[in-house]
Design a protein around this motif. Structure first.
Motif, PDB file in Angstrom:
ATOM      1  N   ALA A 109       0.836  -1.200   0.000  1.00 52.20           N
ATOM      2  CA  ALA A 109       0.000   0.000   0.000  1.00 52.20           C
ATOM      3  C   ALA A 109       0.873   1.253   0.000  1.00 52.20           C
ATOM      4  CB  ALA A 109      -0.940  -0.007   1.199  1.00 52.20           C
ATOM      5  N   GLY A 110       1.966   1.229   0.731  1.00 52.03           N
ATOM      6  CA  GLY A 110       2.880   2.363   0.766  1.00 52.03           C
ATOM      7  C   GLY A 110       3.534   2.620  -0.581  1.00 52.03           C
ATOM      8  N   VAL A 111       3.920   1.550  -1.272  1.00 49.59           N
ATOM      9  CA  VAL A 111       4.509   1.691  -2.611  1.00 49.59           C
ATOM     10  C   VAL A 111       3.502   2.341  -3.554  1.00 49.59           C
ATOM     11  CG1 VAL A 111       5.301   0.397  -4.638  1.00 49.59           C
ATOM     12  CG2 VAL A 111       6.177  -0.181  -2.367  1.00 49.59           C
ATOM     13  N   ALA A 112       2.259   1.857  -3.541  1.00 52.47           N
ATOM     14  CA  ALA A 112       1.224   2.416  -4.410  1.00 52.47           C
ATOM     15  C   ALA A 112       0.959   3.882  -4.071  1.00 52.47           C
ATOM     16  CB  ALA A 112      -0.064   1.598  -4.307  1.00 52.47           C
ATOM     17  N   GLU A 113       0.931   4.215  -2.799  1.00 52.91           N
ATOM     18  CA  GLU A 113       0.684   5.605  -2.393  1.00 52.91           C
ATOM     19  C   GLU A 113       1.821   6.514  -2.843  1.00 52.91           C
ATOM     20  OE1 GLU A 113      -1.023   9.040  -0.912  1.00 52.91           O
ATOM     21  OE2 GLU A 113      -1.898   7.101  -1.436  1.00 52.91           O
ATOM     22  N   ARG A 114       3.061   6.071  -2.733  1.00 49.69           N
ATOM     23  CA  ARG A 114       4.189   6.888  -3.194  1.00 49.69           C
ATOM     24  C   ARG A 114       4.119   7.106  -4.704  1.00 49.69           C
ATOM     25  NH1 ARG A 114       6.358   3.941   0.915  1.00 49.69           N
ATOM     26  NH2 ARG A 114       7.280   2.322  -0.402  1.00 49.69           N
ATOM     27  N   LYS A 115       3.712   6.092  -5.447  1.00 55.35           N
ATOM     28  CA  LYS A 115       3.548   6.240  -6.896  1.00 55.35           C
ATOM     29  C   LYS A 115       2.440   7.248  -7.202  1.00 55.35           C
ATOM     30  CE  LYS A 115       4.957   1.540  -8.149  1.00 55.35           C
ATOM     31  NZ  LYS A 115       4.469   0.286  -8.762  1.00 55.35           N
ATOM     32  N   ARG A 116       1.347   7.151  -6.454  1.00 54.93           N
ATOM     33  CA  ARG A 116       0.218   8.067  -6.644  1.00 54.93           C
ATOM     34  C   ARG A 116       0.651   9.506  -6.393  1.00 54.93           C
ATOM     35  NH1 ARG A 116      -4.151  10.402  -4.259  1.00 54.93           N
ATOM     36  NH2 ARG A 116      -3.577   9.932  -2.132  1.00 54.93           N
ATOM     37  N   GLN A 117       1.359   9.717  -5.307  1.00 56.96           N
ATOM     38  CA  GLN A 117       1.817  11.069  -4.971  1.00 56.96           C
ATOM     39  C   GLN A 117       2.787  11.605  -6.029  1.00 56.96           C
ATOM     40  OE1 GLN A 117       0.663  13.129  -2.687  1.00 56.96           O
ATOM     41  NE2 GLN A 117      -0.801  11.557  -2.048  1.00 56.96           N
TER      42      GLN A 117
END
Length: 135
Positions: free
Chosen positions: A20-28
């Protein structure tokens, strides 16, 4: 916006948190790129980004899964029985066509989408294998 996340075991909370953290960093990163490359050219004012909804399944239509990102897209969005932020979304020529696709897809139908759907025009941000794609 479309970003991927690493695979993880549902039995491992730490692995889920990492994915989830990886996906959130990509989103940001995609949002920052969009703000710097697109919004800065269009409008110099500050903008607030907010989440309209989240779908963790394949959307209706092909454009959001196969599209490269980097342009505007008209998409249908409908709430689900689970409430915010969960939605069903996709592309279709009209609302009736959208609902036919949703009802024909067992995964989307199981989310309990609630009529009516709302047409939204959005700038489609998508992760590519060689990096962010937005502009």
């Amino acid at each position: 916006m479309r970003v991927g996340q690493p695979e993880f075991s549902n039995a491992n909370a730490g692995a889920y948190d990492h994915a989830a953290g990886v996906a959130e960093r990509k989103r940001q990163a995609l949002i920052r790129l969009y703000e710097a490359e697109v919004l800065a050219r269009i409008c110099g004012a500050g903008h607030e980004v907010s989440l309209a909804g989240e779908l963790q399944a394949y959307p209706a239509g092909d454009e959001l899964m196969d599209g490269a990102g980097g342009g505007e897209v008209d998409m249908w969005v409908a709430e689900t029985r689970f409430g915010a932020p969960w939605v069903v979304m996709g592309t279709a020529e009209d609302e009736d066509a959208f609902w036919r696709e949703v009802e024909a897809d067992d995964d989307l139908a199981s989310l309990g989408p609630v009529r009516p759907a709302v047409m939204r025009r959005a700038f489609f941000l998508a992760e590519r294998s060689d990096g962010p794609n937005c502009c």
